[in-house]
Design a protein around this motif. Sequence first.
Motif, PDB file in Angstrom:
ATOM      1  N   GLN A  72       1.546  34.979 -39.223  1.00  0.00           N
ATOM      2  CA  GLN A  72       2.212  36.220 -39.599  1.00  0.00           C
ATOM      3  C   GLN A  72       1.467  37.442 -39.090  1.00  0.00           C
ATOM      4  OE1 GLN A  72       2.291  35.051 -43.817  1.00  0.00           O
ATOM      5  NE2 GLN A  72       4.509  35.353 -43.797  1.00  0.00           N
ATOM      6  N   TYR A  73       0.129  37.473 -39.281  1.00  0.00           N
ATOM      7  CA  TYR A  73      -0.561  38.679 -38.806  1.00  0.00           C
ATOM      8  C   TYR A  73      -0.762  38.676 -37.294  1.00  0.00           C
ATOM      9  CZ  TYR A  73      -5.138  36.210 -39.669  1.00  0.00           C
ATOM     10  OH  TYR A  73      -6.217  35.344 -39.692  1.00  0.00           O
ATOM     11  N   SER A  74      -0.501  37.574 -36.637  1.00  0.00           N
ATOM     12  CA  SER A  74      -0.455  37.593 -35.168  1.00  0.00           C
ATOM     13  C   SER A  74       0.678  38.499 -34.710  1.00  0.00           C
ATOM     14  CB  SER A  74      -0.238  36.181 -34.611  1.00  0.00           C
ATOM     15  OG  SER A  74      -1.344  35.362 -34.849  1.00  0.00           O
ATOM     16  N   MET A  75       1.832  38.418 -35.410  1.00  0.00           N
ATOM     17  CA  MET A  75       2.972  39.270 -35.059  1.00  0.00           C
ATOM     18  C   MET A  75       2.731  40.716 -35.473  1.00  0.00           C
ATOM     19  SD  MET A  75       6.206  36.714 -35.865  1.00  0.00           S
ATOM     20  CE  MET A  75       5.619  36.150 -37.476  1.00  0.00           C
ATOM     21  N   THR A  76       1.997  40.936 -36.552  1.00  0.00           N
ATOM     22  CA  THR A  76       1.669  42.299 -36.978  1.00  0.00           C
ATOM     23  C   THR A  76       0.734  42.965 -35.976  1.00  0.00           C
ATOM     24  OG1 THR A  76       1.864  41.667 -39.313  1.00  0.00           O
ATOM     25  CG2 THR A  76       0.664  43.694 -38.820  1.00  0.00           C
ATOM     26  N   ILE A  77      -0.219  42.205 -35.455  1.00  0.00           N
ATOM     27  CA  ILE A  77      -1.222  42.752 -34.542  1.00  0.00           C
ATOM     28  C   ILE A  77      -0.691  42.902 -33.127  1.00  0.00           C
ATOM     29  CG2 ILE A  77      -3.476  42.305 -33.462  1.00  0.00           C
ATOM     30  CD1 ILE A  77      -4.264  40.831 -36.053  1.00  0.00           C
ATOM     31  N   LEU A  78       0.018  41.885 -32.632  1.00  0.00           N
ATOM     32  CA  LEU A  78       0.415  41.831 -31.217  1.00  0.00           C
ATOM     33  C   LEU A  78       1.859  42.227 -30.967  1.00  0.00           C
ATOM     34  CD1 LEU A  78      -1.301  38.436 -30.296  1.00  0.00           C
ATOM     35  CD2 LEU A  78      -2.202  40.741 -29.926  1.00  0.00           C
ATOM     36  N   GLY A  79       2.616  42.458 -32.013  1.00  0.00           N
ATOM     37  CA  GLY A  79       4.031  42.732 -31.835  1.00  0.00           C
ATOM     38  C   GLY A  79       4.852  41.459 -31.917  1.00  0.00           C
ATOM     39  N   LYS A  80       6.165  41.601 -32.002  1.00  0.00           N
ATOM     40  CA  LYS A  80       7.039  40.462 -32.252  1.00  0.00           C
ATOM     41  C   LYS A  80       6.963  39.405 -31.158  1.00  0.00           C
ATOM     42  CE  LYS A  80       9.067  41.486 -36.173  1.00  0.00           C
ATOM     43  NZ  LYS A  80       9.019  40.596 -37.357  1.00  0.00           N
ATOM     44  N   ARG A  81       7.130  39.793 -29.902  1.00  0.00           N
ATOM     45  CA  ARG A  81       7.249  38.796 -28.837  1.00  0.00           C
ATOM     46  C   ARG A  81       5.942  38.065 -28.585  1.00  0.00           C
ATOM     47  NH1 ARG A  81      11.163  41.689 -24.226  1.00  0.00           N
ATOM     48  NH2 ARG A  81      12.997  41.923 -25.590  1.00  0.00           N
ATOM     49  N   LEU A  82       4.911  38.804 -28.212  1.00  0.00           N
ATOM     50  CA  LEU A  82       3.616  38.177 -27.941  1.00  0.00           C
ATOM     51  C   LEU A  82       3.055  37.563 -29.211  1.00  0.00           C
ATOM     52  CD1 LEU A  82       1.335  37.554 -25.979  1.00  0.00           C
ATOM     53  CD2 LEU A  82       0.368  39.824 -26.470  1.00  0.00           C
ATOM     54  N   GLY A  83       3.278  38.215 -30.343  1.00  0.00           N
ATOM     55  CA  GLY A  83       2.783  37.694 -31.612  1.00  0.00           C
ATOM     56  C   GLY A  83       3.385  36.354 -31.961  1.00  0.00           C
ATOM     57  N   LYS A  84       4.661  36.157 -31.630  1.00  0.00           N
ATOM     58  CA  LYS A  84       5.285  34.862 -31.888  1.00  0.00           C
ATOM     59  C   LYS A  84       4.696  33.771 -31.016  1.00  0.00           C
ATOM     60  CE  LYS A  84       9.754  36.256 -33.780  1.00  0.00           C
ATOM     61  NZ  LYS A  84      11.231  36.148 -33.652  1.00  0.00           N
ATOM     62  N   VAL A  85       4.404  34.106 -29.772  1.00  0.00           N
ATOM     63  CA  VAL A  85       3.800  33.117 -28.857  1.00  0.00           C
ATOM     64  C   VAL A  85       2.431  32.694 -29.372  1.00  0.00           C
ATOM     65  CG1 VAL A  85       2.906  32.714 -26.531  1.00  0.00           C
ATOM     66  CG2 VAL A  85       5.057  33.968 -26.850  1.00  0.00           C
ATOM     67  N   VAL A  86       1.603  33.672 -29.721  1.00  0.00           N
ATOM     68  CA  VAL A  86       0.259  33.372 -30.227  1.00  0.00           C
ATOM     69  C   VAL A  86       0.341  32.713 -31.605  1.00  0.00           C
ATOM     70  CG1 VAL A  86      -1.933  34.383 -30.970  1.00  0.00           C
ATOM     71  CG2 VAL A  86      -0.806  35.220 -28.902  1.00  0.00           C
ATOM     72  N   GLY A  87       1.201  33.245 -32.453  1.00  0.00           N
ATOM     73  CA  GLY A  87       1.322  32.705 -33.800  1.00  0.00           C
ATOM     74  C   GLY A  87       1.789  31.264 -33.826  1.00  0.00           C
ATOM     75  N   PHE A  88       2.614  30.868 -32.869  1.00  0.00           N
ATOM     76  CA  PHE A  88       3.121  29.500 -32.838  1.00  0.00           C
ATOM     77  C   PHE A  88       2.040  28.495 -32.461  1.00  0.00           C
ATOM     78  CE2 PHE A  88       5.547  25.981 -30.814  1.00  0.00           C
ATOM     79  CZ  PHE A  88       6.261  25.580 -31.943  1.00  0.00           C
TER      80      PHE A  88
END
Length: 362
Positions: A72-88
Motif C-alpha cells: 500500500q505505501y509503495s503506491m503512496t510513495i511512488l504513485g499508482k502505476r509504478l507503485g503497483k508494479v513495486v507493490g506487487f
Amino acid sequence: MEEKGIINTNQFIWLLFCIITSFTVLHTPGILIIQSGRDAGLSIILAWILDVLLAVVYAYMGIRFPGQNMAQYSMTILGKRLGKVVGFMFPLFFFLVSVLLQSGFAILLHVAFFPKTSVETILFCASITVAYAVLKGVEVMGRVCEFLGPIFLISLIALFVLVTPDLHLENLKPQLEHGLYPTISGAFLIISFIGICIIMGVYIPICDHPENGFFSKFSAVSIGSITIFLIIIASIGVFSITQSKNMFSPSLRLARYIHMTTFFQRLEVVWLMIAIGALIISSAEMIWASALQTAQVMGLKSYKPLILPTVLVSFVLAATSFRNSVDLFNFINYSYPIIAMFVETGLEMALFFIALIFKKKG
C-alpha cells in the motif's frame, strides 16, 4: 481494501517466530554449514544484528504510513502505476516462499518417512490444510501460533539438551580458520531466510498496538536466531563438520539420534509432527499475505476470492518445480537468496529513502 482481523502483540511475535524457525531449522542448517563451515554460528550472530537493523526500517515505515503495509505505501510513495508494479513484488515474494515451504515439507516427508507415498499426495493434503487455515483468517492463525509456537520452541531446546552429552566442542574449532569471508557470506545467506519476517510490515497495520512492531520483530528474530544457533552447534558438535555438510536436514538427524531408554524410541516422529504444524501455518501466513496484498494492489473489495486460486497455483508449482531434494537445494542455495535480498532489503530501503527525500507520509 483493509484486513478486518486484529492480532495482539503476543500473537505477532509467535506468528513471526513460526515463520523464521519452520523454514530455517528444517532446511537451512546444512546449507549454512556448507557455506560457513565451523563459522556458521558466527554467521547467525552477524545475520541477527543485520536483521534487527532492517527491522528498525520496517517498524519506522509502519509508523510513518499508519494503516498501510508495504504494497500500500509503495503506491503512496511512488504513485499508482509504478507503485503497483513495486507493490506487487511483495505478494509475489510471499507466494514464492509458500511454494518453497510446501516443496521442502513434502520432499522431506517423502524422503524421510513416506518413500512409497508420492510427493504430490503429500502436497495435496498440505494444500487442503493450508487453504482451510487461510480461509479461517489471520486471527485464527494468530491463536494457533500463540499455542504452537511455544511448543515448537520447547521442542527445539529439548532437542539440544538431549544431545548435549554427545556434543564434542572440539568439532567447533578452529573458528575463523579461513578469515572473515565464510562468516560474512554465511550471514548474508541466512539473513535471506530470517528476513522472511518482513511480513511484519503486513502485521503492523492489523496489530492492536502497531507501535510494538519493532519489539515483536526483535523478540521473534532473537528467539529464532538462538534456536537456529543451538541446532547448528549441536549438528557440528555431534556429527562433525564433514557429516553435517552432507545432511539434507541436520535437525531431523539430531531428533533421530535421540534414544531415551528402550521404551522411548523414534522420538523424531513427535518432533516432526510439531515442526510440520509450524510449517503448514507458516505457509498459510504466506498465502494470506500474498492474497491480501494482491487484492490491495488490484483494488479488490476482498482478498478471499483469491485464496483458493493462490493455493491451487502454489500446489501446482510446488509439485512440478523440483524433481527432488537436489533441485530444491540448488534453488534455495543459489537463486532464492538473490531474490530474497532484492525484495527484503533492496525494495524496502529504496522506499525508505524515497519517502525521506520526497517527504512522503501516510
